[in-house]
Design an enzyme around this catalytic site. Structure first.
Site, PDB file in Angstrom:
ATOM      1  CB  THR A   1      -5.620  19.900 -18.642  1.00 36.53           C
ATOM      2  OG1 THR A   1      -7.172  20.095 -18.466  1.00 36.53           O
ATOM      3  CG2 THR A   1      -5.238  19.367 -17.366  1.00 36.53           C
TER       4      THR A   1
ATOM      5  CE  LYS B   1      -8.486  19.232 -15.415  1.00 38.14           C
ATOM      6  NZ  LYS B   1      -9.932  18.856 -15.790  1.00 38.14           N
TER       7      LYS B   1
ATOM      8  CE  LYS C   1      -3.071  16.871 -20.388  1.00 33.92           C
ATOM      9  NZ  LYS C   1      -3.886  17.556 -21.493  1.00 33.92           N
TER      10      LYS C   1
HETATM   11  P1  NAD Z   1      -8.745  16.314 -28.434  1.00 31.11           P
HETATM   12  O1  NAD Z   1      -7.384  15.664 -28.631  1.00 31.11           O
HETATM   13  O2  NAD Z   1      -9.746  15.867 -28.837  1.00 31.11           O
HETATM   14  O3  NAD Z   1      -8.485  17.961 -28.911  1.00 31.11           O
HETATM   15  C1  NAD Z   1      -7.451  18.632 -29.189  1.00 31.11           C
HETATM   16  C2  NAD Z   1      -7.371  19.346 -30.500  1.00 31.11           C
HETATM   17  O4  NAD Z   1      -6.313  20.234 -30.584  1.00 31.11           O
HETATM   18  C3  NAD Z   1      -7.275  18.276 -31.690  1.00 31.11           C
HETATM   19  O5  NAD Z   1      -8.411  18.062 -32.477  1.00 31.11           O
HETATM   20  C4  NAD Z   1      -5.917  18.472 -32.405  1.00 31.11           C
HETATM   21  O6  NAD Z   1      -5.894  18.590 -33.581  1.00 31.11           O
HETATM   22  C5  NAD Z   1      -5.933  20.143 -31.989  1.00 31.11           C
HETATM   23  N1  NAD Z   1      -4.337  20.542 -32.248  1.00 31.11           N
HETATM   24  C6  NAD Z   1      -3.296  20.143 -31.705  1.00 31.11           C
HETATM   25  N2  NAD Z   1      -2.310  21.075 -32.092  1.00 31.11           N
HETATM   26  C7  NAD Z   1      -2.805  21.930 -32.854  1.00 31.11           C
HETATM   27  C8  NAD Z   1      -2.372  23.198 -33.342  1.00 31.11           C
HETATM   28  N3  NAD Z   1      -1.050  23.540 -33.188  1.00 31.11           N
HETATM   29  N4  NAD Z   1      -3.304  24.191 -33.837  1.00 31.11           N
HETATM   30  C9  NAD Z   1      -4.492  23.749 -33.937  1.00 31.11           C
HETATM   31  N5  NAD Z   1      -5.009  22.635 -33.401  1.00 31.11           N
HETATM   32  C10 NAD Z   1      -4.098  21.860 -32.798  1.00 31.11           C
HETATM   33  O7  NAD Z   1      -8.515  16.628 -26.713  1.00 31.11           O
HETATM   34  P2  NAD Z   1     -10.004  17.182 -25.867  1.00 31.11           P
HETATM   35  O8  NAD Z   1     -10.369  15.941 -25.303  1.00 31.11           O
HETATM   36  O9  NAD Z   1     -10.752  17.979 -26.593  1.00 31.11           O
HETATM   37  O10 NAD Z   1      -9.051  17.982 -24.783  1.00 31.11           O
HETATM   38  C11 NAD Z   1      -8.478  19.218 -24.913  1.00 31.11           C
HETATM   39  C12 NAD Z   1      -7.769  19.823 -23.670  1.00 31.11           C
HETATM   40  O11 NAD Z   1      -8.791  19.840 -22.688  1.00 31.11           O
HETATM   41  C13 NAD Z   1      -6.767  18.683 -22.960  1.00 31.11           C
HETATM   42  O12 NAD Z   1      -5.728  19.580 -22.617  1.00 31.11           O
HETATM   43  C14 NAD Z   1      -7.306  17.772 -22.115  1.00 31.11           C
HETATM   44  O13 NAD Z   1      -6.738  17.349 -21.158  1.00 31.11           O
HETATM   45  C15 NAD Z   1      -8.574  18.725 -21.606  1.00 31.11           C
HETATM   46  N6  NAD Z   1      -9.823  18.315 -20.727  1.00 31.11           N
HETATM   47  C16 NAD Z   1     -10.366  17.025 -21.444  1.00 31.11           C
HETATM   48  C17 NAD Z   1     -11.445  16.577 -20.953  1.00 31.11           C
HETATM   49  C18 NAD Z   1     -12.163  15.531 -21.910  1.00 31.11           C
HETATM   50  O14 NAD Z   1     -13.001  14.946 -21.023  1.00 31.11           O
HETATM   51  N7  NAD Z   1     -12.147  15.444 -22.880  1.00 31.11           N
HETATM   52  C19 NAD Z   1     -12.104  17.050 -19.707  1.00 31.11           C
HETATM   53  C20 NAD Z   1     -11.348  18.213 -19.252  1.00 31.11           C
HETATM   54  C21 NAD Z   1     -10.100  18.738 -19.907  1.00 31.11           C
END
Ligand code: NAD
Length: 294
Positions: free
Chosen positions: A93, A168, A243
């Site tokens: 997102t 979204k 966010k």
């Molecule tokens: P998270 O922080 O658990 O996962 C993100 C991952 O990206 C981390 O493991 C981090 O180490 C990795 N990362 C960051 N920079 C990187 C790079 N340069 N190379 C490789 N890996 C890298 O977050 P999440 O909850 O999995 O959410 C991910 C996305 O999905 C976000 O944009 C969030 O807004 C969206 N989202 C989350 C949810 C939810 O319920 N968690 C729901 C819908 C959407």
């Protein structure tokens, strides 16, 4: 079956990648966090030492990263390293402007791309029932659809590049505002001596009906599965709601749209987060509205 590079194996990325493995795809993964790579390996993902190594022979590259700056930096790193004809799918997102820039990087390198953010949370990622909101050309969408299928309950093509992110944040702005509205109604009902169940029974079948009330009721009782019944354990954490509301406000400013209730919801969730509730489910804002301050 495709060779898929999955960059960003966090709370969402890991279960999504696991469903691609279960569907028979070859998945090569990369994340900056060692623990996340260990979980990925247990799920059958082949762990790689860098994003560049993961994408080298991939047909499809999926990113699931925290914010626009991470997506743009990964795209800038890998766009020249993938093979011709590869497809980029960004399911993070992120802000609409960054999403459009990400499409620009892909197209400069002759690659198809879609932005495909999701709703459904970690539960939906584990169950393979996420809703994907996709933006990009018809060609890119046609190529992406079968790849998304094992992770999805529903895939909607919303329009050209950036339209998925636009859908979204518009949806989640409705959600943030409607949760506050439902919370306020329950707080007022309490002051008026009206029971939670009575308000629910009326509003859930009347013109006040909405998802925040009928699927995610912010008081315990009427909807047994809602986070209110488990002390507001997420679910969808208040930090993620904030966010998305901030992304909606950024987009509204950039596009010149008036969103006064979106702005107010952003303020209220900013205060709620600042009080230490970033890991509380976003429906817990009802306690803030009651003035409990705890
Ligand atoms: P998270 O922080 O658990 O996962 C993100 C991952 O990206 C981390 O493991 C981090 O180490 C990795 N990362 C960051 N920079 C990187 C790079 N340069 N190379 C490789 N890996 C890298 O977050 P999440 O909850 O999995 O959410 C991910 C996305 O999905 C976000 O944009 C969030 O807004 C969206 N989202 C989350 C949810 C939810 O319920 N968690 C729901 C819908 C959407």
């Amino acid at each position: 079956m495709a060779s898929i590079a999955f960059i960003g194996l966090g709370n969402m990325g890991n279960p999504m990648a696991a469903n691609l493995v279960k569907a028979g795809h070859t998945v090569l993964g990369f994340d900056l966090v060692t623990e996340n790579l260990e979980i990925a390996a247990k799920n059958g993902v082949t762990v790689m030492a860098s994003a560049a190594a993961a994408v080298k022979d991939a047909d499809v590259v999926i990113t699931m990263l925290p914010a626009g700056k991470h997506v743009l930096s990964v795209y800038a790193d890998i766009a020249a390293k993938v093979r011709k004809g590869a497809l980029f799918i960004d399911s993070s997102t992120i802000d609409v402007d960054s999403a459009r820039k990400a499409h620009g990087i892909a197209s400069e390198h002759g690659l198809l791309s879609i932005d495909a953010p999701v709703s459904g949370g970690v539960g939906g990622a584990e169950a393979g029932t996420l809703t994907f909101m996709a933006g990009g050309s018809a060609d890119a969408f046609a190529k992406a659809s079968p790849i998304l299928e094992p992770m999805a309950g529903r895939v909607v093509h919303c329009g050209e590049g950036g339209a998925g992110q636009a859908a979204k944040i518009c949806n989640n702005m409705i959600l943030g505002i409607s949760m506050i509205a439902v919370g306020e109604a329950f707080v007022l009902a309490e002051k008026l001596g009206l029971s939670h169940q009575a308000l629910f029974d009326v509003a859930s079948t009347s013109s006040g009906q909405c998802w925040s009330l009928t699927s995610y009721c912010p008081v315990p009782g009427p909807v047994p599965a809602s986070p209110a019944n488990r002390d507001y354990k997420p679910g969808f954490a208040a930090a993620l709601m904030l966010k998305d509301l901030k992304l909606a406000q950024e987009a509204a400013q950039s596009a010149g749209a008036a969103t006064p209730l979106g702005a107010e919801a952003t303020q209220l969730y900013t205060l709620f987060n600042a009080m230490g509730h970033d890991s509380t489910d976003f429906s817990g804002i009802i306690n803030f509205l009651r003035g409990k301050q705890s």
